[in-house]
Design an enzyme around this catalytic site. Structure first.
Site, PDB file in Angstrom:
ATOM      1  N   GLY A  11     -13.863  97.560  13.647  1.00 40.32           N
ATOM      2  CA  GLY A  11     -14.078  98.972  13.602  1.00 40.32           C
ATOM      3  C   GLY A  11     -13.791  99.423  15.147  1.00 40.32           C
ATOM      4  N   CYS A  36     -12.396  90.685  14.849  1.00 34.95           N
ATOM      5  CA  CYS A  36     -12.427  91.787  15.805  1.00 34.95           C
ATOM      6  C   CYS A  36     -13.788  92.281  16.150  1.00 34.95           C
ATOM      7  CB  CYS A  36     -11.416  92.872  15.462  1.00 34.95           C
ATOM      8  SG  CYS A  36     -10.904  94.035  16.774  1.00 34.95           S
ATOM      9  N   TYR A  37     -14.015  93.562  15.855  1.00 36.38           N
ATOM     10  CA  TYR A  37     -15.342  94.025  16.251  1.00 36.38           C
ATOM     11  C   TYR A  37     -16.346  93.256  15.375  1.00 36.38           C
ATOM     12  CZ  TYR A  37     -19.549  97.320  16.390  1.00 36.38           C
ATOM     13  OH  TYR A  37     -20.730  97.886  16.785  1.00 36.38           O
ATOM     14  N   HIS A  62      -6.171  89.814  13.675  1.00 36.26           N
ATOM     15  CA  HIS A  62      -6.696  90.353  12.243  1.00 36.26           C
ATOM     16  C   HIS A  62      -5.846  89.691  11.289  1.00 36.26           C
ATOM     17  CE1 HIS A  62      -8.793  94.035  13.075  1.00 36.26           C
ATOM     18  NE2 HIS A  62      -7.914  94.154  14.397  1.00 36.26           N
ATOM     19  N   GLU A 104      -5.666  89.597   8.080  1.00 34.53           N
ATOM     20  CA  GLU A 104      -5.717  90.359   6.897  1.00 34.53           C
ATOM     21  C   GLU A 104      -4.351  90.981   6.720  1.00 34.53           C
ATOM     22  OE1 GLU A 104      -7.679  90.957   9.119  1.00 34.53           O
ATOM     23  OE2 GLU A 104      -8.118  93.154   9.533  1.00 34.53           O
ATOM     24  N   SER A 108      -3.869 110.122 -19.818  1.00 31.02           N
ATOM     25  CA  SER A 108      -3.089 111.089 -19.008  1.00 31.02           C
ATOM     26  C   SER A 108      -1.378 110.450 -19.076  1.00 31.02           C
ATOM     27  CB  SER A 108      -3.332 111.131 -17.561  1.00 31.02           C
ATOM     28  OG  SER A 108      -3.076 109.655 -16.923  1.00 31.02           O
ATOM     29  N   GLY A 109      -1.469 109.476 -19.556  1.00 34.95           N
ATOM     30  CA  GLY A 109      -0.057 108.785 -19.682  1.00 34.95           C
ATOM     31  C   GLY A 109       0.332 107.765 -18.440  1.00 34.95           C
ATOM     32  N   GLY A 110      -0.786 107.905 -17.475  1.00 36.40           N
ATOM     33  CA  GLY A 110      -0.838 107.055 -16.309  1.00 36.40           C
ATOM     34  C   GLY A 110      -1.383 105.855 -16.767  1.00 36.40           C
ATOM     35  N   VAL A 111      -1.216 104.908 -15.451  1.00 35.84           N
ATOM     36  CA  VAL A 111      -1.643 103.549 -15.731  1.00 35.84           C
ATOM     37  C   VAL A 111      -3.066 103.237 -15.915  1.00 35.84           C
ATOM     38  CG1 VAL A 111      -1.263 102.948 -13.378  1.00 35.84           C
ATOM     39  CG2 VAL A 111      -1.487 101.134 -14.896  1.00 35.84           C
ATOM     40  N   ASP A 112      -3.754 104.106 -15.183  1.00 36.93           N
ATOM     41  CA  ASP A 112      -5.323 103.906 -14.826  1.00 36.93           C
ATOM     42  C   ASP A 112      -6.276 104.245 -16.069  1.00 36.93           C
ATOM     43  OD1 ASP A 112      -4.439 103.277 -12.275  1.00 36.93           O
ATOM     44  OD2 ASP A 112      -5.289 105.382 -11.483  1.00 36.93           O
ATOM     45  N   SER A 113      -5.857 105.440 -16.831  1.00 36.73           N
ATOM     46  CA  SER A 113      -6.559 105.792 -17.970  1.00 36.73           C
ATOM     47  C   SER A 113      -5.848 104.847 -19.112  1.00 36.73           C
ATOM     48  CB  SER A 113      -6.379 107.528 -18.296  1.00 36.73           C
ATOM     49  OG  SER A 113      -5.085 107.582 -18.588  1.00 36.73           O
ATOM     50  N   LYS A 153      -5.397  99.244  -7.167  1.00 37.41           N
ATOM     51  CA  LYS A 153      -4.387  99.791  -8.282  1.00 37.41           C
ATOM     52  C   LYS A 153      -3.430  98.395  -8.508  1.00 37.41           C
ATOM     53  CE  LYS A 153      -1.846 103.400  -9.742  1.00 37.41           C
ATOM     54  NZ  LYS A 153      -2.821 104.635 -10.258  1.00 37.41           N
TER      55      LYS A 153
END
Ligand code: XMP
Length: 522
Positions: free
Chosen positions: A61, A88-89, A178, A180, A232-237, A378
């Site tokens: 942080g 770190c922090y 770090h 990560e 919507s045609g998108g991957v999420d929906s 995602k």
């Protein structure tokens, strides 16, 4: 910050002290097979215990632990008997609570540094499989500079003698670097060691497992109720719909609004996937005329967005009313949206994309929300899509803006101009796919400019519009660079567009990075 909900799944809570890398920590832990969630760093030890934790991570942080208003954690977490890793922090705050001292370092360390691992008791727990001299990524001004005898130093860099530490009697480890970030090449191994050697995690965070647990959770939430899902045609929906359908079958009705601003064959793809393949009750609303007449004569981008958002909501409401007994609305909300809508004081400038919420639905529609992807990033949604059997073209589809081709058809929107843009876009995409470059680019599309240019076709002079090609590489869409597509590929696309479409006289390639240029032209 999202509220803590008790869970039975093995979890690593990450206390979010505001590091720019905090989401990366969660992703790395999940990639290693353990559920990770970000929580308010001031959460009580009691609340943390309800999360079925196998261990706790304290993130980095921007604060200094010696500032009066620095965020602190509940010191009782060190009495829970759980392994804790401070980064770190997170290492500094833990060292301070457990009796160490933190000061501004002589020299801050930013960037790569060489870590030398000591031959100390217990160093193995964190560093098994890591070379004794290895590169790590540093980003700190403060450092722990005095430790009580309760601690054992495990590793050092040139400027940071206490770059990794552990507590003698408590199960606490701290790293100043770090693990990560990918610039710490063995960081994944260090996190894995923490999870599996120290926390003794069993690694149950797998997509197949997630799918089963969420299927059950959806059934519990919905009971015998009816759910509406806007596709919507998108991957999420798409993934949300496929998952909900798996859980409740024909209690789900999907609505797909064809606004006339879609890419080539988009509607047919949605129909064949959802109606023909999954046998989902799908209602396709042909609203092209309604959208195009509302957009008639409009050229200003934000106005286009507003109109499209409003017409969409009107149509959706109208259609939803015809679905008897609908009580629930499914949404493809993802984990980053959940985190970014948090109210924590350490969050700044999180909602940069607010103006993008076209296609979002207002709360006053009065539905209970079903949001089965709230926990996922995602890339995890994509993996879930694959497990659910969605076609690859849908799972790996580039993001497409809510206002669709309207913001790529610069200037006035007419059916003819949209048709031309759609055809040019399709040619570009076909060639990028054929060259095997679709997955390595983040967004690839054509833009129709409101500019006429001269060309010679045979013996005739023509005076026709210009198509711009845009392709960007990006991992988060906040920054992007233009894709270095091969010249031969660009030449093929340009040739095909001017020859096959006849009414385009010129093709240009956009070489602007973001910032300053946004990805979309409008
Ligand atoms: P920009 O153009 O701001 O885009 O660099 C960043 C990402 O957001 C998408 N985008 C939108 N998505 N409604 C959306 O749903 C919008 O109005 C909108 N504008 C931009 C863009 O495609 C890119 O992925």
């Amino acid at each position: 910050m999202n509220q803590i909900k008790p869970t039975v799944e093995e979890t690593v809570p990450i206390l979010d002290f505001g590091s720019q890398y905090v989401q990366l920590i969660a992703r790395r832990v999940r990639e290693a097979g353990v559920r990770a969630i970000l929580i308010d760093p001031t959460s009580s030890a009691e609340a943390i215990r309800s999360l079925n934790p196998v261990g706790i991570i304290l993130s980095g942080g921007p604060s200094s632990v010696y500032q009066a208003d620095a965020p602190r954690c509940d010191k009782n977490i060190f009495d829970l008997g759980l392994p804790i890793l401070g980064i770190c922090y997170g290492m500094q705050i833990a060292a301070e609570i457990l009796g160490g001292k933190v000061k501004k370092g002589n020299a801050g360390e930013y960037g790569s540094a060489r870590l030398t691992i000591a031959n100390a008791p217990g160093a193995d727990d964190l560093f098994t499989g890591v070379p004794s001299s290895t590169s790590v990524w540093m980003s700190h001004g403060d450092q722990v500079n005095a430790l009580g005898s309760d601690f054992i130093p495990l590793a050092a860099t040139h400027d940071c003698p206490l770059a990794a530490i552990r507590h003698r009697s408590r199960n606490f480890f701290g790293v100043q670097f770090h693990p990560e970030v990918t610039h710490t090449p063995h960081g994944g191994k260090i996190l894995e060691n923490f999870l599996y050697r120290v926390c003794k995690a069993s690694g149950t965070w797998q997509m197949g497992n997630f799918m089963e647990l969420s299927t059950e959770a959806i059934r519990r939430q919905v009971g015998s109720g009816r759910v509406i899902c806007g596709l919507s045609g998108g991957v999420d929906s798409a993934v949300a719909a496929a998952l909900i359908h798996r859980a409740i079958g024909d209690q789900l009705t999907c609505i797909f609004v064809d606004n006339g601003l879609l890419r080539k064959n988009e509607r047919q793809n949605v129909e064949s996937t959802f109606r023909d393949h999954f046998h989902i009750d799908l209602r396709v609303i042909d609203a092209e005329d309604e959208f195009l007449s509302a957009l008639h004569g409009i050229t200003e981008p934000q106005q286009k967005r507003k109109i499209i958002g409003k017409v969409f909501i009107d149509i959706f409401k109208r259609e939803a009313k015809t679905i008897q007994d609908a009580r629930f609305l499914a949404q493809g909300t993802l984990y980053p949206d959940v985190i970014e809508s948090g109210q924590g004081y350490w969050r700044t400038a999180a909602n940069i994309k607010l103006h993008h919420n076209v296609g979002g639905l207002p709360a006053e529609l009065g539905f209970d929300l079903v949001e089965p992807l709230r926990e996922l990033f995602k890339d995890e949604v994509r993996r879930l899509g694959e497990v659910l059997g969605l076609p690859e073209t849908m799972v790996w589809r580039h993001p497409f803006p809510g206002p669709g081709l309207a913001v790529r058809c610069i200037g006035e929107i007419t059916k003819e101009r949209l048709e031309l843009l759609r055809d040019a876009d399709e040619i570009f995409l076909e060639e990028v796919v054929a060259a095997g470059l679709y997955r390595s680019t983040a967004q690839t599309f054509a833009v129709l400019l409101p500019v006429q240019s001269v060309a010679v076709m045979g013996d005739d002079r023509s005076y026709n519009p210009v198509i711009a090609l845009r392709s960007v590489d990006s991992s988060d869409f906040m920054t992007a660079d233009w894709s270095r597509l091969p010249y031969d590929l660009l030449a093929r696309v340009s040739n095909r567009i001017v020859n096959e479409l006849r009414t385009v006289s010129r093709v240009v390639y956009d070489v602007t990075s973001k910032p300053p240029g946004t990805i979309e032209w409008e």
